[in-house]
Design a protein around this motif. Structure first.
Motif, PDB file in Angstrom:
ATOM      1  N   TYR A  42      -0.916  41.711   5.148  1.00 33.48           N
ATOM      2  CA  TYR A  42      -1.240  41.303   6.675  1.00 33.48           C
ATOM      3  C   TYR A  42      -0.084  40.416   7.292  1.00 33.48           C
ATOM      4  O   TYR A  42       0.780  39.571   6.704  1.00 33.48           O
ATOM      5  CB  TYR A  42      -2.444  40.511   6.845  1.00 33.48           C
ATOM      6  N   ARG A  72      -3.410  43.743  10.311  1.00 29.09           N
ATOM      7  CA  ARG A  72      -2.861  44.599   9.013  1.00 29.09           C
ATOM      8  C   ARG A  72      -1.299  45.085   9.320  1.00 29.09           C
ATOM      9  O   ARG A  72      -1.101  45.540  10.373  1.00 29.09           O
ATOM     10  CB  ARG A  72      -3.760  45.860   8.939  1.00 29.09           C
ATOM     11  N   SER A 102       2.275  44.753  13.310  1.00 28.81           N
ATOM     12  CA  SER A 102       1.822  46.037  12.797  1.00 28.81           C
ATOM     13  C   SER A 102       2.680  47.217  12.766  1.00 28.81           C
ATOM     14  O   SER A 102       3.285  47.338  13.914  1.00 28.81           O
ATOM     15  CB  SER A 102       0.274  46.199  13.107  1.00 28.81           C
TER      16      SER A 102
END
Length: 629
Positions: free
Chosen positions: A24, A33, A88
């Motif tokens: 993460y 994430r 991400s």
């Protein structure tokens, strides 16, 4: 999975997927994430390794997207990463051989633009049970080289996992680079196909949840104090916003500084949208494809603050733009390698924290009223030129490319996201597009890669569900990489693809004219009697091609048709293509020409008049170039 004591017996591929599912990033108190999904095309080099591991993990642990072209899968991952402000990204797995080498262009694009993507190409056997194996490139001077070594120069981090236990250090190292604001880009873990399937007893600690904090380093106090003094003393200051403003989520901080001080803000291609077009201090794009407003202000600026920009040749007009003999540069950048450019004083740090600190240091200061008023007049004059380029003479005529943008301008809101990368569209968009939100303008111009737009639109749509996502492509770009339309159809992602048919490489055709090349090799036409490509346009039907790949297709012959088609596409809940053949601006009003020069060397000796004339013009421009040391 079987667990024995404090270890877990898994294949290397299974362990890698389990590790990635627990990574993460943390920013502003929110965890994201890091590897949100994996793209893949399977072959003998990854089907029994990563492919089996993804199947066994299941979509809850690691969502999977099926691609059609390896380069396009990287573009989709990069589009996702940019839309999520680099918090991400996606992984991309391929087989060995051509599947791996197809990653190189996408990897270069990611690294040039400082956007994270994880590449997992299969590799030849580490144990060499047979040598060579299918698709193996033999290198006479080195037995440990494979085609994956092509990815070394375009990756920020590269490792070959020749033993399972090597993953214990390589995987965290890879995550560290992916989450480093100053050093992110493509990260490659080459995976020999036998090692992928080999079992190992992995420590349970390897699979613990890890949170990688995205750093926002503050600027050194002495550097900050110097920059504040320089800006306070400036009579004609200018801010140039680059992609780092967006990556650092610094748009509000930039807007607050500009509002408080009245300093005008120009933008690079990557930085456009840092301020909305209606912000009083926004003066539009800068450089070769910039506005007359920004380029005129740059020409007389005495202090220039670059924020998150690499100062490429398009931004500096090949070092001819900043003509004030006393101009000084300040560079706020998280990467020291970029902060020293243009002979500037460094402000090494995060764009958002740095701009906030500068705002505090400049409290009570504002540019002179006559300078601010002059900026406003220049901006208003440019808006008149934009409106003229957008406006068609009639609804019953074929639109120019600029008029296509004009029609789209009347339909979109701040929710819409526009994606483009190559051809003549980036120039028109940089000069003309009225950006309404901080993430609406998505033009990849660090690598300017044809074929980026459609797969990137898929990545953006995955990152921003429910928002209208437009991929604007010319016919040349479309032909480079239309295959991911099938993926959009498969995933039912309602991207909107606008194909502008102009029968060739319009951008390079125009450049060829300018440098004496007479548009050689740039038109999509049959050969004429003299052997050149001067015959009738080729009878290609790109709309039919898009329809054959599963898209809903709307054809537009006139401005009226286009307005209706774009409106339908925006409302559509399925992948939709709008196909329009554009009128050349030779006979009707087109976009304003380039407001600043770009250095493309012209033949020094030639017999053709066009090249001789172009060389004379080139030598005139070269005299304006200066080094900022």
């Amino acid at each position: 999975m079987p667990v024995t004591g404090t270890t877990r017996r898994l294949t290397t591929a299974q362990a890698l997927i389990a590790f990635l599912a627990r990574q993460y990033t943390a920013c502003d108190g929110v965890n994201h994430r890091l590897i949100a999904a994996t793209w893949g095309i399977f072959g003998h080099g990854n089907v029994a390794g990563i492919g089996q591991a993804l199947l066994e993990a299941g979509p809850d642990a690691m969502p999977f997207h099926q691609g059609r072209n390896e380069q396009a899968m990287v573009h989709a991952a990069v589009g996702y990463a940019r839309q999520t402000s680099r918090l991400s990204t996606h992984a991309v797995t391929t087989s060995i051989g051509p599947g791996a080498t197809n990653l190189v262009t996408g990897a270069a694009l990611a690294t040039v633009n400082h956007l994270p993507v994880l590449l997992l190409p299969g590799d030849t056997f580490a144990t060499r049970p047979a040598d060579p194996v299918l698709q193996q490139l033999e290198v006479p001077y080195a037995g440990d080289v494979s085609v994956n070594d092509c990815l070394r120069p375009v990756s920020r981090y590269f490792d070959r996992i020749s033993r399972p236990e090597a993953l214990l250090t390589a995987a965290p190292n890879a995550m560290s680079v992916l989450t480093d604001p100053a050093n992110t880009g493509a990260v490659t873990l080459a995976l020999p196909q036998d090692v992928q399937a080999e079992a190992y007893d992995w420590p349970e600690e390897f699979f613990r949840e890890r949170v990688w904090r995205v750093r926002a380093p503050a600027v050194d106090p002495e550097e900050l104090a110097f920059a504040a003094r320089e800006l306070r003393s400036a009579r004609r200051p200018l801010i140039v916003a680059g992609g780092g403003v967006r990556h650092a989520r610094a748009q509000d901080a930039l807007g607050a500084l500009a509002e408080d001080t009245g300093i005008p803000v120009a933008s690079t291609q990557a930085g456009k949208g840092a301020l909305p077009h209606y912000h009083p201090q926004d003066v539009g794009g800068i450089g070769h494809t910039g506005t007359a407003t920004a380029d005129e202000l740059a020409g007389t600026a005495d202090v220039v603050l670059g924020v998150g920009t690499r100062w490429t040749d398009f931004t500096t007009a090949s070092s001819t733009l900043f003509q004030n003999p006393d101009v000084r540069f300040l560079n706020l950048n998280v990467r020291p390698a970029d902060a020293h450019k243009m002979g500037g004083r460094q402000l090494v740090g995060d764009a958002r924290t740095g701009l906030a600190a500068l705002r505090d240091a400049l409290k009570g200061h504002r540019v002179a009223a006559d300078y601010e008023a002059g900026c406003a007049r220049l901006k208003a004059a440019w808006e008149v030129r934009v409106s003229a380029a957008y406006a068609p003479g009639s609804d019953d005529v074929r639109p120019t490319q600029a008029q296509v943008l004009g029609v789209l301008d009347t339909l979109v809101t701040g929710d819409d996201i526009l994606i483009n990368a190559a051809g003549s569209l980036p120039g028109d968009l940089h000069k003309l597009w009225r950006t309404r939100s901080r993430d609406q303008y998505h033009v990849e111009y660090g690598y300017s890669c044809m074929g980026y737009e459609i797969p990137a639109a898929i990545g953006v749509a995955l990152a921003a569900p429910g928002r209208p996502v437009w991929a604007l492509v010319g016919d040349g770009t479309y032909l480079m990489n239309p295959t991911e339309i099938v993926t959009a159809v498969q995933e039912n992602l309602p991207i909107k693809v606008v194909i502008l048919q102009n029968h060739g490489y319009a951008s390079i055709g125009g450049l060829s004219d300018a440098v004496g090349g007479e548009r050689f090799g740039t038109a999509y036409r049959f050969r004429g009697p003299d052997g050149s490509f001067g015959g009738a346009p080729l009878p290609v039907d790109l709309a039919a091609n898009a329809a054959s790949l599963g898209m809903r297709v709307l054809r537009a012959e006139t401005v009226r048709d286009l307005r209706e088609a774009l409106g339908q596409a925006r409302r559509s809940d399925v992948p939709t293509c709008v196909y329009v053949e554009t009128e050349t601006p030779d006979t009707v009003s087109g976009p304003p020409p380039a407001q600043a020069w770009w250095d493309v060397p012209v033949a020094e000796t030639a017999t053709r008049t066009s090249a001789v004339t172009a060389r004379e013009e080139y030598e005139r421009h070269v005299t304006a170039r200066r080094r900022h040391l």
